[in-house]
Design a protein around this motif. Structure first.
Motif, mmCIF file in Angstrom:
data_model
loop_
_atom_site.group_PDB
_atom_site.id
_atom_site.type_symbol
_atom_site.label_atom_id
_atom_site.label_comp_id
_atom_site.label_asym_id
_atom_site.label_seq_id
_atom_site.Cartn_x
_atom_site.Cartn_y
_atom_site.Cartn_z
ATOM 1 N N LEU A 132 -9.405 3.599 -6.571
ATOM 2 C CA LEU A 132 -8.552 2.475 -6.192
ATOM 3 C C LEU A 132 -7.221 2.956 -5.618
ATOM 4 O O LEU A 132 -6.763 2.465 -4.579
ATOM 5 C CB LEU A 132 -8.289 1.567 -7.401
ATOM 6 N N LEU A 133 -6.596 3.903 -6.306
ATOM 7 C CA LEU A 133 -5.299 4.395 -5.838
ATOM 8 C C LEU A 133 -5.416 5.100 -4.493
ATOM 9 O O LEU A 133 -4.562 4.934 -3.619
ATOM 10 C CB LEU A 133 -4.668 5.317 -6.887
ATOM 11 N N GLU A 134 -6.466 5.884 -4.311
ATOM 12 C CA GLU A 134 -6.670 6.543 -3.020
ATOM 13 C C GLU A 134 -6.920 5.515 -1.922
ATOM 14 O O GLU A 134 -6.423 5.665 -0.808
ATOM 15 C CB GLU A 134 -7.797 7.559 -3.112
ATOM 16 N N VAL B 183 -3.765 11.407 -5.567
ATOM 17 C CA VAL B 183 -3.995 11.291 -7.002
ATOM 18 C C VAL B 183 -4.301 12.644 -7.612
ATOM 19 O O VAL B 183 -5.076 13.424 -7.067
ATOM 20 C CB VAL B 183 -5.165 10.315 -7.292
ATOM 21 N N ILE B 184 -3.674 12.903 -8.748
ATOM 22 C CA ILE B 184 -4.033 14.023 -9.607
ATOM 23 C C ILE B 184 -4.612 13.379 -10.859
ATOM 24 O O ILE B 184 -3.896 12.697 -11.597
ATOM 25 C CB ILE B 184 -2.807 14.889 -9.960
ATOM 26 N N LEU C 259 -2.602 -4.007 -9.411
ATOM 27 C CA LEU C 259 -2.345 -2.573 -9.375
ATOM 28 C C LEU C 259 -1.410 -2.228 -8.221
ATOM 29 O O LEU C 259 -0.406 -1.536 -8.404
ATOM 30 C CB LEU C 259 -3.664 -1.802 -9.237
ATOM 31 N N SER C 260 -1.708 -2.725 -7.033
ATOM 32 C CA SER C 260 -0.896 -2.380 -5.860
ATOM 33 C C SER C 260 0.525 -2.909 -6.000
ATOM 34 O O SER C 260 1.488 -2.227 -5.646
ATOM 35 C CB SER C 260 -1.536 -2.890 -4.570
ATOM 36 N N GLU D 90 0.855 -1.182 0.000
ATOM 37 C CA GLU D 90 0.000 0.000 0.000
ATOM 38 C C GLU D 90 0.881 1.218 0.000
ATOM 39 O O GLU D 90 2.044 1.174 0.394
ATOM 40 C CB GLU D 90 -0.940 -0.007 1.204
ATOM 41 N N GLY D 91 0.329 2.328 -0.481
ATOM 42 C CA GLY D 91 1.090 3.566 -0.581
ATOM 43 C C GLY D 91 1.258 4.248 0.752
ATOM 44 O O GLY D 91 0.581 3.936 1.738
#
Length: 131
Positions: free
Chosen positions: A30-32, A38-39, A121-122, A8-9
């Motif tokens: 998903l990224l958040e 995210v931009i 993705l992760s 995870e980020g």
């Protein structure tokens, strides 16, 4: 941390370039959910403007392969002029077998085949951000 995900980020910023509104919103969510900032941009012009304003804060670009008026690799060439060394992941719903050599010529060594799941993705985002 989600027990199903190993990576995870930690607040890294990802610039996404996706002309499909639904896909852009889903990827952003998903990224958040994975812990990234995210931009989200819809085309090359928005992406270039966003990176121009926030070049020092963007850690990764994720771009669709096919965008209006410009390809993802061509956009990445322009973004690297603003921020040399910025990593990129190209996403595509089309088979990428014939594209991999062209992507490598543009300095892109990571791609993601659509549709993808959260685990893939992760893992890929983590691997690109933490080589």
């Amino acid at each position: 941390m989600n027990p199903m995900l190993e990576h995870e980020g930690t607040g890294e910023t990802i610039l996404i370039v996706e002309d499909n509104g639904s896909a852009r919103m889903a990827l952003e969510a998903l990224l958040e959910a994975l812990g990234y900032k995210v931009i989200a941009t819809a085309d090359a012009t928005e992406a270039i403007n966003a990176l121009s304003q926030q070049a020092d804060t963007v850690d990764l670009v994720m771009s669709d392969l096919i965008l209006p008026r410009i390809s993802g690799p061509e956009l990445y060439d322009q973004l690297r002029e603003l921020r040399p060394g910025l990593p990129c992941i190209i996403m595509s719903g089309y088979p990428l077998e014939d594209e991999t050599e062209r992507l490598k010529r543009h300095g892109i060594h990571h791609w993601l085949q659509k549709p993808f799941n959260m685990r893939r993705l992760s893992e890929l985002v983590h691997d690109v951000l933490h080589p």
